[in-house]
Structure formats: structure tokens, C-alpha cells
Design a protein around this motif. Structure first.
Motif, short mmCIF file in Angstrom:
data_model
loop_
_atom_site.label_atom_id
_atom_site.label_comp_id
_atom_site.label_asym_id
_atom_site.label_seq_id
_atom_site.Cartn_x
_atom_site.Cartn_y
_atom_site.Cartn_z
N VAL A 66 39.86 37.37 40.31
CA VAL A 66 40.51 36.01 40.81
C VAL A 66 41.55 36.33 41.80
N ILE A 67 42.44 37.14 41.41
CA ILE A 67 43.86 37.60 42.14
C ILE A 67 43.09 38.22 43.39
N SER A 68 42.22 38.85 43.42
CA SER A 68 41.77 39.78 44.69
C SER A 68 41.01 38.86 45.58
N SER A 69 40.33 37.78 45.04
CA SER A 69 39.70 36.92 45.85
C SER A 69 40.66 35.96 46.44
N LEU A 70 41.73 35.52 45.77
CA LEU A 70 42.86 34.58 46.51
C LEU A 70 43.60 35.45 47.65
#
Length: 98
Positions: free
Chosen positions: A15-19
């Protein structure tokens, strides 16, 4: 099934990487509206955040040329002030539309 939290009940690294990916791309679009292609995405995870934590996301275009753009994206836990992650997103500007 993919979840927004990992086995430790904190915000999933994906999720962090996608952000970082989406916010980085959005930051570059604000410069000139051009279509880009990701060529590198690097994320350093420095602390954790729970699903109900409020996260501040900051993006700064650190390099911009006619062919490449680099954005630094920082995610900070608003309650603790801790840096959750810092990412660098590099995008290439193709000569023609994709």
C-alpha cells in the motif's frame, strides 16, 4: 486475498509503495500534464503505521528535464511525527504518446 495491512496489523508495504507510485506520478503531472512511464521506484520503510493512523504524504519534484523526472515522496505519521517511509519515483517522458 490482498489486504491493506500485513500480518502485524500495520499498513502493508505494498500500500505504501502504491502511494509512492501514484503520488509521484501525480506530482509530475502537475508540472506539464505529460504522460510518463515509470523506470524506477525505490521505497525505504523506516517505521510502521496502523490502519487508523493519519498519514501525511508529501511529494517534491527533485529533478525535471525534457526526458526524465524524479520525485521524492515522504509518508509521515501525523500523530507521532515519525517518518513511515520515503520513496523515490523516477519516470521517463516518451517522445510520443503511449
Amino acid at each position: 486475498m490482498w489486504s491493506d495491512q500485513n500480518s502485524l496489523q500495520v499498513l502493508h508495504q505494498g500500500v505504501i509503495s502504491s502511494l509512492v507510485d501514484n503520488v509521484g506520478a501525480a506530482a509530475l503531472v502537475t508540472v506539464d500534464g505529460r504522460v510518463r512511464v515509470s523506470v524506477d521506484l525505490n521505497v525505504s520503510y523506516t517505521s510502521s503505521a496502523h490502519i487508523d493512523d493519519e498519514i501525511e504524504v508529501d511529494a517534491m519534484v527533485s529533478k525535471y528535464t525534457t526526458s526524465i523526472g524524479v520525485v521524492i515522496v515522504k509518508l509521515t505519521n501525523k500523530r507521532t511525527g515519525e517518518l513511515v517511509a520515503e520513496g523515490r519515483h523516477t519516470m521517463y517522458f516518451p517522445a510520443s504518446k503511449l
